[in-house]
Design a protein around this motif. Structure first.
Motif, mmCIF file in Angstrom:
data_model
loop_
_atom_site.group_PDB
_atom_site.id
_atom_site.type_symbol
_atom_site.label_atom_id
_atom_site.label_comp_id
_atom_site.label_asym_id
_atom_site.label_seq_id
_atom_site.Cartn_x
_atom_site.Cartn_y
_atom_site.Cartn_z
ATOM 1 N N PHE A 37 0.426 -5.350 -12.937
ATOM 2 C CA PHE A 37 -0.537 -5.241 -11.850
ATOM 3 C C PHE A 37 -0.079 -6.153 -10.726
ATOM 4 N N MET A 38 -0.316 -5.701 -9.494
ATOM 5 C CA MET A 38 -0.003 -6.518 -8.321
ATOM 6 C C MET A 38 -1.207 -6.522 -7.394
ATOM 7 N N LEU A 39 -1.566 -7.707 -6.931
ATOM 8 C CA LEU A 39 -2.688 -7.883 -6.015
ATOM 9 C C LEU A 39 -2.157 -8.543 -4.752
ATOM 10 N N ASP A 40 -2.131 -7.764 -3.670
ATOM 11 C CA ASP A 40 -1.530 -8.252 -2.430
ATOM 12 C C ASP A 40 -2.051 -7.410 -1.275
ATOM 13 N N GLU A 41 -2.209 -8.022 -0.116
ATOM 14 C CA GLU A 41 -2.652 -7.293 1.074
ATOM 15 C C GLU A 41 -1.505 -6.598 1.790
ATOM 16 N N ASP A 42 -0.288 -6.945 1.472
ATOM 17 C CA ASP A 42 0.896 -6.392 2.123
ATOM 18 C C ASP A 42 1.234 -5.033 1.504
ATOM 19 N N LYS A 43 0.828 -3.965 2.172
ATOM 20 C CA LYS A 43 1.022 -2.600 1.648
ATOM 21 C C LYS A 43 2.499 -2.260 1.467
ATOM 22 N N ASP A 44 3.353 -2.710 2.381
ATOM 23 C CA ASP A 44 4.781 -2.432 2.267
ATOM 24 C C ASP A 44 5.367 -3.118 1.036
ATOM 25 N N PHE A 45 4.977 -4.355 0.798
ATOM 26 C CA PHE A 45 5.411 -5.095 -0.383
ATOM 27 C C PHE A 45 4.992 -4.346 -1.651
ATOM 28 N N LEU A 46 3.725 -3.944 -1.711
ATOM 29 C CA LEU A 46 3.211 -3.235 -2.882
ATOM 30 C C LEU A 46 3.958 -1.932 -3.120
ATOM 31 N N LYS A 47 4.195 -1.188 -2.069
ATOM 32 C CA LYS A 47 4.865 0.103 -2.193
ATOM 33 C C LYS A 47 6.305 -0.066 -2.684
#
Length: 121
Positions: A7-17
């Motif tokens: 699981f990843m929790l982050d506001e950075d959509k590019d990072f998550l993708k």
């Protein structure tokens, strides 16, 4: 581990993708979100092996956030990594299952995780 769920929790959509697609290619199941409540909802059934959290979500209260996650994830084996934005951040207290990593170095840790528990042999 037969099944590695990250699981990843982050506001950075590019990072998550980017990072979730890299882990998916290595055989990991990934749930990436910017919503703590969704993470908690899915963590009850998916039971993550590892949770990567951007330090902004802790807002200076890492211990409190880890306690909330621990209470909502039905596993004693879930590991936590706080991705911080400063290289020289002080480590989390040793009595908890949490690590700190400088966020730009998180990819290396995630790929090690994939090598250890996600890649099907």
């Amino acid at each position: 581990m037969d099944n590695c769920v990250v699981f990843m929790l982050d506001e950075d959509k590019d990072f998550l993708k980017l990072y979730s697609s890299l882990l998916n290619r290595k055989g990991c199941q990934v749930f990436a979100t910017d919503n703590l409540f969704l993470l908690l909802k899915y963590a009850r059934t998916a039971i993550p092996s590892w949770v990567f959290i951007d330090e902004k979500f802790a807002q200076g209260n890492v211990e409190e956030l880890i306690n909330i996650l621990d209470k909502n994830i039905p596993s004693n084996f879930t590991r936590y990594t706080i991705m911080n934005h400063q290289k020289d951040h002080l480590p989390y207290p040793q009595n908890k299952t949490a690590d700190y990593i400088y966020k730009p170095q998180a990819l290396e840790k995630m790929m090690q995780l994939a090598e250890n528990c996600c890649i099907m042999q």
